[in-house]
Write a protein that holds these residues in place. Sequence first.
Motif, PDB file in Angstrom:
ATOM      1  N   ASN A  96      15.252  18.094  62.198  1.00  0.00           N
ATOM      2  CA  ASN A  96      15.899  19.394  61.999  1.00  0.00           C
ATOM      3  C   ASN A  96      15.289  20.528  62.837  1.00  0.00           C
ATOM      4  O   ASN A  96      14.961  21.590  62.300  1.00  0.00           O
ATOM      5  CB  ASN A  96      15.848  19.777  60.507  1.00  0.00           C
ATOM      6  CG  ASN A  96      14.436  20.050  60.018  1.00  0.00           C
ATOM      7  OD1 ASN A  96      13.481  19.527  60.577  1.00  0.00           O
ATOM      8  ND2 ASN A  96      14.305  20.865  58.982  1.00  0.00           N
ATOM      9  N   SER A  97      15.142  20.289  64.117  1.00  0.00           N
ATOM     10  CA  SER A  97      14.684  21.359  64.987  1.00  0.00           C
ATOM     11  C   SER A  97      15.495  21.316  66.289  1.00  0.00           C
ATOM     12  O   SER A  97      15.041  20.754  67.293  1.00  0.00           O
ATOM     13  CB  SER A  97      13.184  21.216  65.278  1.00  0.00           C
ATOM     14  OG  SER A  97      12.732  22.327  66.032  1.00  0.00           O
ATOM     15  N   PRO A  98      16.730  21.864  66.285  1.00  0.00           N
ATOM     16  CA  PRO A  98      17.656  21.699  67.416  1.00  0.00           C
ATOM     17  C   PRO A  98      17.059  22.051  68.772  1.00  0.00           C
ATOM     18  O   PRO A  98      17.278  21.318  69.754  1.00  0.00           O
ATOM     19  CB  PRO A  98      18.808  22.642  67.042  1.00  0.00           C
ATOM     20  CG  PRO A  98      18.808  22.636  65.549  1.00  0.00           C
ATOM     21  CD  PRO A  98      17.353  22.602  65.170  1.00  0.00           C
ATOM     22  N   LYS A  99      16.327  23.133  68.863  1.00  0.00           N
ATOM     23  CA  LYS A  99      15.779  23.553  70.149  1.00  0.00           C
ATOM     24  C   LYS A  99      14.834  22.486  70.720  1.00  0.00           C
ATOM     25  O   LYS A  99      14.935  22.113  71.901  1.00  0.00           O
ATOM     26  CB  LYS A  99      15.037  24.879  69.978  1.00  0.00           C
ATOM     27  CG  LYS A  99      14.564  25.510  71.267  1.00  0.00           C
ATOM     28  CD  LYS A  99      13.916  26.864  70.954  1.00  0.00           C
ATOM     29  CE  LYS A  99      13.333  27.513  72.217  1.00  0.00           C
ATOM     30  NZ  LYS A  99      12.691  28.814  71.869  1.00  0.00           N
ATOM     31  N   ALA A 100      13.942  21.970  69.896  1.00  0.00           N
ATOM     32  CA  ALA A 100      13.000  20.934  70.340  1.00  0.00           C
ATOM     33  C   ALA A 100      13.729  19.621  70.613  1.00  0.00           C
ATOM     34  O   ALA A 100      13.388  18.884  71.541  1.00  0.00           O
ATOM     35  CB  ALA A 100      11.921  20.730  69.284  1.00  0.00           C
ATOM     36  N   GLU A 101      14.753  19.331  69.819  1.00  0.00           N
ATOM     37  CA  GLU A 101      15.517  18.096  70.007  1.00  0.00           C
ATOM     38  C   GLU A 101      16.216  18.096  71.371  1.00  0.00           C
ATOM     39  O   GLU A 101      16.226  17.076  72.069  1.00  0.00           O
ATOM     40  CB  GLU A 101      16.578  17.961  68.913  1.00  0.00           C
ATOM     41  CG  GLU A 101      16.011  17.751  67.515  1.00  0.00           C
ATOM     42  CD  GLU A 101      17.050  18.056  66.445  1.00  0.00           C
ATOM     43  OE1 GLU A 101      18.256  17.991  66.736  1.00  0.00           O
ATOM     44  OE2 GLU A 101      16.649  18.392  65.311  1.00  0.00           O
ATOM     45  N   ARG A 102      16.822  19.238  71.706  1.00  0.00           N
ATOM     46  CA  ARG A 102      17.544  19.320  72.983  1.00  0.00           C
ATOM     47  C   ARG A 102      16.616  19.048  74.161  1.00  0.00           C
ATOM     48  O   ARG A 102      16.995  18.416  75.151  1.00  0.00           O
ATOM     49  CB  ARG A 102      18.215  20.694  73.119  1.00  0.00           C
ATOM     50  CG  ARG A 102      19.443  20.867  72.224  1.00  0.00           C
ATOM     51  CD  ARG A 102      20.241  22.105  72.627  1.00  0.00           C
ATOM     52  NE  ARG A 102      19.554  23.339  72.331  1.00  0.00           N
ATOM     53  CZ  ARG A 102      19.646  24.006  71.180  1.00  0.00           C
ATOM     54  NH1 ARG A 102      20.422  23.552  70.217  1.00  0.00           N
ATOM     55  NH2 ARG A 102      18.995  25.141  71.001  1.00  0.00           N
ATOM     56  N   LYS A 103      15.384  19.512  74.068  1.00  0.00           N
ATOM     57  CA  LYS A 103      14.412  19.304  75.138  1.00  0.00           C
ATOM     58  C   LYS A 103      14.122  17.810  75.317  1.00  0.00           C
ATOM     59  O   LYS A 103      14.067  17.299  76.450  1.00  0.00           O
ATOM     60  CB  LYS A 103      13.122  20.057  74.805  1.00  0.00           C
ATOM     61  CG  LYS A 103      12.108  20.069  75.920  1.00  0.00           C
ATOM     62  CD  LYS A 103      10.911  20.940  75.536  1.00  0.00           C
ATOM     63  CE  LYS A 103       9.855  20.922  76.642  1.00  0.00           C
ATOM     64  NZ  LYS A 103       8.676  21.743  76.274  1.00  0.00           N
ATOM     65  N   VAL A 104      13.955  17.086  74.200  1.00  0.00           N
ATOM     66  CA  VAL A 104      13.678  15.648  74.268  1.00  0.00           C
ATOM     67  C   VAL A 104      14.918  14.893  74.744  1.00  0.00           C
ATOM     68  O   VAL A 104      14.826  13.921  75.504  1.00  0.00           O
ATOM     69  CB  VAL A 104      13.207  15.135  72.894  1.00  0.00           C
ATOM     70  CG1 VAL A 104      13.006  13.621  72.909  1.00  0.00           C
ATOM     71  CG2 VAL A 104      11.894  15.825  72.498  1.00  0.00           C
TER      72      VAL A 104
END
Length: 293
Positions: A96-104
């Motif tokens: 549940n951390s969209p910003k960090a997920e998008r980076k990965v």
Amino acid sequence: MINHRALRHRYLVILVAILCISFGSIFNQEPTFGQSSGSKNVIVAMTTSIEDSGLLDDLVPAIEKKTGYRLKKVAVGTGQALALAEKGEVDALFVNSPKAERKVLEGGAVINRHLVMHNDFVIVGPDADKAKIRGKKNAVEAFSLIAKNQALFVSRGDDSGTNKLEKDLWKQANVTPSGTWYQQTGSGMAETLQVANQKLGYTLADRATYIFQQKNLSLPVLVQGDKKLLNLYHVMEVNSKKYPRVNSAGAKAFINFVLSPEGQTIIAAHGKKEFKQPLFYVDAGKTEKDYGF
């Protein structure tokens, strides 16, 4: 008289037996991190709120019955879950951390990312409310008041999605939290809520875990409703082209289930009977753009 040939033969038999037992033990071991390819285990790293809110208890039996896979959960903060994915040590994520997920996602470690559900974060704190944040609609303003009044704030401090949002809010408030009024537990949501409750401090919590733990808490919700506090949960598959040992079939089966009508029905129903309200709202087929991101 000692028969040396017989002794050598006996020693050889014993040695072969020991080697057979040793190799047998190795080959019979359960798969561990990064060794799930082709197995009936699917290893899913997930944020602790999914477990702490009780949702996992409803989902796991249904997933295992429907898919035939055994779900091995790794309940950690989203930051740690993403790090495991970047090493190819798990098969799928539920975080549940969209910003960090998008980076990965952009780095190619994960694929097949889908929005599953949402709820929201709340700021809870002592009823006496030293920082005077009760009823505020702006989370950044509330954080500024907590810092200005040196009111005790208990942080997860575990690089979870909750912790990442908290750090963003401090940044937007132009505050670098430190000193005795700012304490970190380095643990999950349920434990952090308990510490905040014992010390009569403020904390940022996902609403599902707060409601699930509420019977053991005296802290009321003081701030809610800010769009910045929206809490989106995604699932995704670790990229098997990058990490060949990943159980791609198992990851797909897990993702397909939580997005299926059956999976979404279980999620939507979770908590309704016990708490008279859902703890999560389902989002299969939606994207972050539906929420303005």
